[in-house]
Write an enzyme that holds these catalytic residues in place. Structure first.
Site, PDB file in Angstrom:
ATOM      1  N   ASP A   1      56.134  17.408  19.472  1.00  0.00           N
ATOM      2  CA  ASP A   1      57.488  16.928  19.709  1.00  0.00           C
ATOM      3  C   ASP A   1      57.358  15.547  20.339  1.00  0.00           C
ATOM      4  O   ASP A   1      56.885  15.405  21.473  1.00  0.00           O
ATOM      5  CB  ASP A   1      58.220  17.881  20.654  1.00  0.00           C
TER       6      ASP A   1
ATOM      7  N   TYR B   1      72.844   7.509  15.457  1.00  0.00           N
ATOM      8  CA  TYR B   1      71.765   7.364  14.482  1.00  0.00           C
ATOM      9  C   TYR B   1      71.583   5.903  14.075  1.00  0.00           C
ATOM     10  O   TYR B   1      70.459   5.376  14.037  1.00  0.00           O
ATOM     11  CB  TYR B   1      72.076   8.219  13.256  1.00  0.00           C
TER      12      TYR B   1
ATOM     13  N   ASN C   1      55.963  16.774   7.540  1.00  0.00           N
ATOM     14  CA  ASN C   1      55.915  18.095   6.916  1.00  0.00           C
ATOM     15  C   ASN C   1      57.019  18.338   5.898  1.00  0.00           C
ATOM     16  O   ASN C   1      57.055  19.381   5.245  1.00  0.00           O
ATOM     17  CB  ASN C   1      55.965  19.191   7.995  1.00  0.00           C
ATOM     18  N   ARG C   2      57.932  17.376   5.742  1.00  0.00           N
ATOM     19  CA  ARG C   2      58.988  17.549   4.732  1.00  0.00           C
ATOM     20  C   ARG C   2      59.603  16.201   4.381  1.00  0.00           C
ATOM     21  O   ARG C   2      59.387  15.199   5.057  1.00  0.00           O
ATOM     22  CB  ARG C   2      60.067  18.501   5.240  1.00  0.00           C
TER      23      ARG C   2
ATOM     24  N   ILE D   1      60.792  12.665   3.217  1.00  0.00           N
ATOM     25  CA  ILE D   1      60.130  11.372   3.040  1.00  0.00           C
ATOM     26  C   ILE D   1      58.737  11.382   3.666  1.00  0.00           C
ATOM     27  O   ILE D   1      57.768  10.903   3.075  1.00  0.00           O
ATOM     28  CB  ILE D   1      60.995  10.250   3.643  1.00  0.00           C
TER      29      ILE D   1
END
Length: 239
Positions: free
Chosen positions: A53, A145, A11-12, A14
């Site tokens: 999710d 990350y 939805n946003r 990349i």
């Protein structure tokens, strides 16, 4: 021939660019999103938006049921959904670490395993995992990350060996710094410092990432599997 394509976190940023690229090519595209609403133009393109999710196995199962009912079994999966919780190691909590791993790595496991069901029956499939240059080079303050994104490489390569005989390919795209809302929020000084590290001297555009993903999902890439493709302007070369 139009294929059923699923982009997680589509939805946003990349993921949105990837979804648009496949939709523009005539594929039947679905995206998952956890919060916010997909842009109107994405819906106008006929893209199916499903709230999900990926840290919740039940939501993953329900999302696949909705996509399969509308588009059939997923033939191309782009595992893009991810989060960051940056912090220096001494200040990083266990929740900071495990939540990033659960979304970025275990969440990818969940969506790939579920897609694999239909791909095995069809004896074909394309899976592209969106990693990061940070997963290859490391980055201070991003141990969680980087670990999650590095894990995607081993995950993809293991599955490339496991399922190659079924004509299912697994590849990884590792973007560098990309022109997104997140990078635009940085100060001019911070942005200049980032760009100075990049041999090509600029950010990537989201469309440049999407183009590589589309290639890996195409017939032209049918003999490519287990590959890690950096799209980073040369930032991570040698890794």
């Amino acid at each position: 021939m139009s294929r059923s394509v699923l982009v997680t976190g589509g939805n946003r940023g990349i993921g949105l660019a990837i979804a648009r690229a496949f939709a523009d090519a005539g594929d039947k595209v679905a995206v998952t999103y956890r919060s916010g609403k997909p842009p109107v133009d994405l819906i106008d393109l006929g893209v199916l938006a499903v709230r999900c999710d990926i840290t919740d196995p039940e939501q993953v199962e329900q999302a696949y049921k909705e996509v399969e009912a509308a588009h059939g079994n997923v033939e191309v999966l782009i595992a893009n959904a991810g989060i960051t919780k940056d912090q220096l190691l001494m200040r990083m909590t266990e929740e900071d670490f495990t939540s990033v791993l659960d979304t970025n790595l275990t969440g990818t496991f969940r969506v790939v395993k579920r897609a694999n069901r239909g791909m095995l029956r069809a004896r074909k499939g394309r899976v592209v995992l969106i990693s990061s240059v940070v997963g290859l080079t490391g980055q201070a303050g991003q141990a969680n990350y980087a670990a999650s994104k590095a894990g995607l490489v081993g995950f993809a390569r293991s599955l490339a060996r496991e399922l190659g005989s079924r004509n299912i390919t697994f590849n990884v795209v590792a973007p560098g710094f990309v022109d997104t809302d997140m990078t635009r929020s940085l100060s001019d000084e911070q942005q200049a410092g980032i760009v100075a590290q990049v041999p090509l001297g600029r950010y990537a555009q989201v469309e440049e990432i999407a183009a590589v993903v589309r290639f890996l999902a195409s017939d032209d890439a049918s003999y490519i599997t287990g590959a890690v493709i950096p799209v980073d302007g040369g930032l991570g070369m040698g890794h």
